[in-house]
Structures are given as C-alpha cells and as structure tokens.
Scaffold this motif. Sequence first.
Motif, mmCIF file in Angstrom:
data_model
loop_
_atom_site.group_PDB
_atom_site.id
_atom_site.type_symbol
_atom_site.label_atom_id
_atom_site.label_comp_id
_atom_site.label_asym_id
_atom_site.label_seq_id
_atom_site.Cartn_x
_atom_site.Cartn_y
_atom_site.Cartn_z
ATOM 1 N N ARG A 19 -11.348 23.580 9.578
ATOM 2 C CA ARG A 19 -12.195 22.840 8.648
ATOM 3 C C ARG A 19 -12.510 23.737 7.463
ATOM 4 N NH1 ARG A 19 -15.577 18.363 9.344
ATOM 5 N NH2 ARG A 19 -17.439 18.282 8.034
ATOM 6 N N LEU A 20 -12.083 23.310 6.286
ATOM 7 C CA LEU A 20 -12.348 24.049 5.055
ATOM 8 C C LEU A 20 -13.537 23.425 4.336
ATOM 9 C CD1 LEU A 20 -8.723 24.464 3.625
ATOM 10 C CD2 LEU A 20 -9.929 25.896 5.285
ATOM 11 N N SER A 21 -14.373 24.278 3.767
ATOM 12 C CA SER A 21 -15.504 23.812 2.981
ATOM 13 C C SER A 21 -15.508 24.489 1.622
ATOM 14 C CB SER A 21 -16.817 24.104 3.703
ATOM 15 O OG SER A 21 -16.923 23.361 4.891
ATOM 16 N N CYS A 22 -16.058 23.792 0.646
ATOM 17 C CA CYS A 22 -16.159 24.326 -0.708
ATOM 18 C C CYS A 22 -17.503 23.897 -1.284
ATOM 19 C CB CYS A 22 -15.019 23.798 -1.567
ATOM 20 S SG CYS A 22 -15.129 24.198 -3.315
ATOM 21 N N VAL A 23 -18.234 24.869 -1.800
ATOM 22 C CA VAL A 23 -19.542 24.599 -2.395
ATOM 23 C C VAL A 23 -19.499 24.920 -3.878
ATOM 24 C CG1 VAL A 23 -21.985 25.137 -2.365
ATOM 25 C CG2 VAL A 23 -20.692 25.160 -0.234
ATOM 26 N N THR A 33 -14.205 14.017 -9.729
ATOM 27 C CA THR A 33 -13.254 14.161 -8.634
ATOM 28 C C THR A 33 -13.238 15.591 -8.099
ATOM 29 O OG1 THR A 33 -11.856 12.395 -9.484
ATOM 30 C CG2 THR A 33 -10.829 13.952 -7.974
ATOM 31 N N MET A 34 -13.217 15.705 -6.771
ATOM 32 C CA MET A 34 -13.044 16.988 -6.099
ATOM 33 C C MET A 34 -11.741 16.906 -5.305
ATOM 34 S SD MET A 34 -16.941 17.784 -4.829
ATOM 35 C CE MET A 34 -16.806 19.576 -4.943
ATOM 36 N N ALA A 35 -11.101 18.045 -5.150
ATOM 37 C CA ALA A 35 -9.781 18.016 -4.515
ATOM 38 C C ALA A 35 -9.472 19.344 -3.845
ATOM 39 C CB ALA A 35 -8.703 17.697 -5.549
ATOM 40 N N LYS A 86 0.570 22.144 11.343
ATOM 41 C CA LYS A 86 1.966 22.521 11.505
ATOM 42 C C LYS A 86 2.237 23.824 10.758
ATOM 43 C CE LYS A 86 3.253 17.617 11.392
ATOM 44 N NZ LYS A 86 4.094 16.596 10.720
ATOM 45 N N PRO A 87 3.265 24.551 11.149
ATOM 46 C CA PRO A 87 3.591 25.791 10.422
ATOM 47 C C PRO A 87 3.787 25.567 8.925
ATOM 48 C CG PRO A 87 4.757 25.740 12.505
ATOM 49 C CD PRO A 87 4.086 24.400 12.363
ATOM 50 N N GLU A 88 4.307 24.411 8.555
ATOM 51 C CA GLU A 88 4.523 24.131 7.131
ATOM 52 C C GLU A 88 3.232 23.884 6.364
ATOM 53 O OE1 GLU A 88 6.014 22.636 9.745
ATOM 54 O OE2 GLU A 88 6.321 20.478 9.370
ATOM 55 N N ASP A 89 2.103 23.822 7.044
ATOM 56 C CA ASP A 89 0.804 23.735 6.370
ATOM 57 C C ASP A 89 0.304 25.110 5.933
ATOM 58 O OD1 ASP A 89 -0.102 21.251 8.788
ATOM 59 O OD2 ASP A 89 0.468 20.896 6.695
ATOM 60 N N THR A 90 1.005 26.158 6.341
ATOM 61 C CA THR A 90 0.604 27.514 5.970
ATOM 62 C C THR A 90 0.634 27.692 4.457
ATOM 63 O OG1 THR A 90 1.368 28.471 8.051
ATOM 64 C CG2 THR A 90 1.202 29.954 6.158
ATOM 65 N N ALA A 91 -0.493 28.120 3.894
ATOM 66 C CA ALA A 91 -0.618 28.265 2.440
ATOM 67 C C ALA A 91 -1.997 28.818 2.120
ATOM 68 C CB ALA A 91 -0.427 26.929 1.745
ATOM 69 N N VAL A 92 -2.182 29.171 0.865
ATOM 70 C CA VAL A 92 -3.525 29.421 0.356
ATOM 71 C C VAL A 92 -4.059 28.087 -0.157
ATOM 72 C CG1 VAL A 92 -4.956 30.650 -1.316
ATOM 73 C CG2 VAL A 92 -2.989 31.800 -0.267
ATOM 74 N N TYR A 93 -5.231 27.716 0.311
ATOM 75 C CA TYR A 93 -5.835 26.439 -0.058
ATOM 76 C C TYR A 93 -6.925 26.672 -1.102
ATOM 77 C CZ TYR A 93 -3.358 23.929 3.583
ATOM 78 O OH TYR A 93 -2.365 23.340 4.341
ATOM 79 N N TYR A 94 -6.870 25.881 -2.174
ATOM 80 C CA TYR A 94 -7.799 26.020 -3.290
ATOM 81 C C TYR A 94 -8.630 24.749 -3.464
ATOM 82 C CZ TYR A 94 -4.831 29.940 -4.728
ATOM 83 O OH TYR A 94 -4.129 31.122 -4.780
ATOM 84 N N CYS A 95 -9.885 24.935 -3.707
ATOM 85 C CA CYS A 95 -10.792 23.847 -4.054
ATOM 86 C C CYS A 95 -10.767 23.645 -5.566
ATOM 87 C CB CYS A 95 -12.197 24.219 -3.587
ATOM 88 S SG CYS A 95 -13.486 23.060 -4.045
ATOM 89 N N ASN A 96 -10.811 22.393 -5.983
ATOM 90 C CA ASN A 96 -10.840 22.056 -7.406
ATOM 91 C C ASN A 96 -11.894 20.993 -7.641
ATOM 92 O OD1 ASN A 96 -9.673 19.799 -9.463
ATOM 93 N ND2 ASN A 96 -9.191 21.842 -10.211
ATOM 94 N N GLY A 114 -9.654 30.523 -3.421
ATOM 95 C CA GLY A 114 -8.608 30.283 -2.430
ATOM 96 C C GLY A 114 -8.958 30.855 -1.067
ATOM 97 N N THR A 115 -8.476 30.192 -0.036
ATOM 98 C CA THR A 115 -8.660 30.653 1.335
ATOM 99 C C THR A 115 -7.341 30.483 2.091
ATOM 100 O OG1 THR A 115 -10.038 30.460 3.334
ATOM 101 C CG2 THR A 115 -9.551 28.414 2.169
ATOM 102 N N GLN A 116 -6.957 31.508 2.831
ATOM 103 C CA GLN A 116 -5.661 31.510 3.517
ATOM 104 C C GLN A 116 -5.727 30.696 4.810
ATOM 105 O OE1 GLN A 116 -2.569 33.112 2.651
ATOM 106 N NE2 GLN A 116 -1.829 31.859 4.363
ATOM 107 N N VAL A 117 -4.752 29.826 4.975
ATOM 108 C CA VAL A 117 -4.558 29.093 6.224
ATOM 109 C C VAL A 117 -3.177 29.453 6.758
ATOM 110 C CG1 VAL A 117 -4.244 26.826 7.276
ATOM 111 C CG2 VAL A 117 -6.091 27.193 5.620
#
Length: 121
Positions: A19-23, A33-35, A86-96, A114-117
């Motif tokens: 679960r990723l969160s962004c404040v 819009t948030m993304a 899934k392994p293909e979800d591996t990435a750095v995830y960024y809030c916008n 960014g946060t690493q998953v």
Amino acid sequence: QVQLVESGGGLVQPGGSLRLSCVASGNIFKIYTMAWYRQAPGNQRELVASITSGASTNYVHPVKGRFTISRDAGKNTVTLQMNSLKPEDTAVYYCNANIQSKLGSGMRGYWGQGTQVTVSS
C-alpha cells in the motif's frame, strides 16, 4: 511551496500486496487530479492510475482489477493499494498531483520523490 511525500514501498513476493501513500503539504488551495506513475529501469515513466477531485478513477490495463487508487480530500492524501503483485510491477512509483496554490492562481503539476517497489521471490 508544495511538497508531495510518498511512503509504503518495499520488497514483496509475487502475489503479495503493498500500500503506497502520498501526502501533499504546503501552500494548497485546491487539489485536482492525483495520480500514481511508475518508472522501471530503462523505461519511460508511465501512468498507473489517476483519480479526479470528484473521485473518478482511471487505470492502465495491466493493473486493472489488481490496484485500487483512492484519496482523502480532508487529509490531502492519495493511496494506491496494490494486490496480486507481479515481477513486472517492479519500478519506482511516483505520486503526482495538480494543485492550485491560492485563489486566482493557475494549476501546476507536482511530483513526489518516488518510492521503490520490488516484486521478487
């Protein structure tokens, strides 16, 4: 000044959940819009999911049915619940977020750091 701070990344086995969160904080009059975006090594940054101020959501096809985006307007937060990873979800995830800093000002896009998953057995 506006800041977006993400949390919740980490290492998880295939089939697991995160679960990723962004404040958002700072000079905020209104958040539109948030993304969530993600960027894997060697790839361009891509949209994962978005949610409007009216709570309408949009997902890219690879994550439909597995990821859920939500927001808490009172707390200026956006959350990405990621299941069946899934392994293909591996990435750095960024809030916008598209934010209007004060009444009468224009809207501007902001990014988190960014946060690493990592999804791996």
